[in-house]
Design an enzyme around this catalytic site. Structure first.
Site, short mmCIF file in Angstrom:
data_model
loop_
_atom_site.label_atom_id
_atom_site.label_comp_id
_atom_site.label_asym_id
_atom_site.label_seq_id
_atom_site.Cartn_x
_atom_site.Cartn_y
_atom_site.Cartn_z
N ASP A 72 45.24 -54.80 -39.25
CA ASP A 72 43.90 -54.87 -38.68
C ASP A 72 43.10 -53.73 -39.33
O ASP A 72 43.48 -53.25 -40.39
CB ASP A 72 43.94 -54.81 -37.15
N LYS A 107 40.06 -58.98 -37.16
CA LYS A 107 38.91 -59.80 -36.77
C LYS A 107 38.94 -61.10 -37.54
O LYS A 107 39.31 -61.16 -38.70
CB LYS A 107 37.62 -59.05 -37.12
N MET A 116 41.69 -44.85 -26.71
CA MET A 116 40.76 -45.90 -26.28
C MET A 116 39.91 -45.39 -25.11
O MET A 116 39.65 -46.13 -24.16
CB MET A 116 41.52 -47.18 -25.87
N1 SAH Z 1 48.96 -47.14 -32.61
C1 SAH Z 1 47.81 -46.23 -32.69
C2 SAH Z 1 46.91 -46.36 -31.48
C3 SAH Z 1 46.24 -47.70 -31.34
S1 SAH Z 1 45.18 -47.81 -29.94
C4 SAH Z 1 48.34 -44.82 -32.88
O1 SAH Z 1 49.53 -44.55 -32.71
O2 SAH Z 1 47.54 -43.96 -33.25
C5 SAH Z 1 43.61 -47.49 -30.68
C6 SAH Z 1 43.16 -46.09 -30.33
O3 SAH Z 1 43.85 -45.15 -31.13
C7 SAH Z 1 41.70 -45.81 -30.61
O4 SAH Z 1 40.88 -46.28 -29.57
C8 SAH Z 1 41.72 -44.31 -30.66
O5 SAH Z 1 41.79 -43.77 -29.37
C9 SAH Z 1 43.04 -44.03 -31.34
N2 SAH Z 1 42.90 -43.81 -32.79
C10 SAH Z 1 43.47 -44.51 -33.77
N3 SAH Z 1 43.20 -43.97 -34.98
C11 SAH Z 1 42.43 -42.89 -34.74
C12 SAH Z 1 41.86 -41.87 -35.55
N4 SAH Z 1 42.01 -41.89 -36.87
N5 SAH Z 1 41.16 -40.89 -34.95
C13 SAH Z 1 41.02 -40.86 -33.62
N6 SAH Z 1 41.54 -41.78 -32.80
C14 SAH Z 1 42.25 -42.77 -33.34
#
Ligand code: SAH
Length: 257
Positions: free
Chosen positions: A36, A56, A171
């Site tokens: 994604d 998407k 999130m």
């Molecule tokens: N599996 C991912 C999380 C997915 S949920 C992980 O381990 O990081 C999606 C959320 O991850 C976003 O809403 C945000 O809160 C966070 N996120 C993912 N990448 C990010 C980044 N580069 N900087 C800040 N927050 C991030």
């Protein structure tokens, strides 16, 4: 058993250099890479001819999780080597658990390749350690996606406030007013430091710092948008103390606090 294999791979927070060496090799060897948008800049490592975007669909709506699950099985049954590339770590708010169970239920072999999760890496590159011997002996990773005022909320904000440790919210941009209010109601001090790290490790990373009482206004002034993580607790104040010496390739020219 299907002949193919699925690798559930974490991309890290975005910077392609924060993707593991193993993830890079598997992307090179894969026939197909389902992804994604969350891997962000690290998607540059995925050749166009292998990439299949399941984030998407045309028209803008999200691809249903069932489609992704079924597509993984289908590709494996065709004998393909598949990388399912997910932002951060596949098992931290990434639905990697669901996909793994779906694969197992359909006799598809898989391997899990962890990644650096945004809840650790985002604060880290911004000069915020999620634990610290003096300020935080524990850290909780929670989703901010749901409504904390709902009685059936799965996140017990009052219990989190009572731990005294760091709270990292994924999130959590939209519901920031709700859970900061819930934490204050539970007795957490209004002057507790809070930081928002937006697009951590992406070339246009932004960081905004405030307190439990002020962070909603800070969010609105700076215009913080997803993806961002919220860091709540005394560790969020470390950034201000080290910032002058924090080399960051990610924050050039952005307004920061
Ligand atoms: N599996 C991912 C999380 C997915 S949920 C992980 O381990 O990081 C999606 C959320 O991850 C976003 O809403 C945000 O809160 C966070 N996120 C993912 N990448 C990010 C980044 N580069 N900087 C800040 N927050 C991030």
């Amino acid at each position: 058993m299907a002949d193919g294999i699925v690798y559930l791979v974490g991309s890290g927070p975005g910077d392609p250099e924060l993707l593991t060496v193993k993830a890079r090799r598997l992307i090179e060897e894969a026939d197909v890479v389902l992804h994604d948008k969350l891997p962000g800049p690290s998607l540059a490592l995925v050749p166009d001819e292998k990439a299949e975007d399941v984030g998407k669909r045309a028209g803008g709506e999200r691809t249903p999780q069932e489609y992704t699950n079924d597509r993984l099985v289908e590709l494996a049954q065709e004998g393909r080597t598949v990388v399912r590339l997910k932002g951060g770590d596949p098992f931290v708010f990434g639905r990697g658990g669901e996909e793994m169970e779906h694969l197992a239920a359909h006799d598809v072999e898989f391997e899990v390749v962890p990644g650096v999760t945004a809840g650790v890496a985002g604060p880290g590159v911004a000069g915020i350690p999620v634990t610290h011997r003096e300020y935080a002996s524990s850290v909780s990773f929670v989703t901010g996606h749901e409504d904390p005022t709902k009685p059936e909320s799965a996140v017990d904000w009052a219990a989190l406030a009572a731990t005294g440790g760091t709270i990292v919210v994924y999130m959590g941009v939209g519901k920031l007013p709700d859970y900061t209010a819930a934490l204050r109601e539970a007795g957490m001090a209004g002057d507790t430091p809070v930081a928002l790290v937006e697009r951590g490790s992406w070339p246009d990373q932004r960081v905004a710092v405030g307190t439990l009482a002020s962070i909603v206004d800070v969010r609105d002034e700076v215009g913080i948008e997803p993806p961002a993580v919220t860091i709540i607790g005394p560790v969020a104040a470390t950034r201000a103390r080290v910032r002058a010496f924090l080399a960051s390739p990610y924050e050039s020219g952005n307004e920061q606090s």
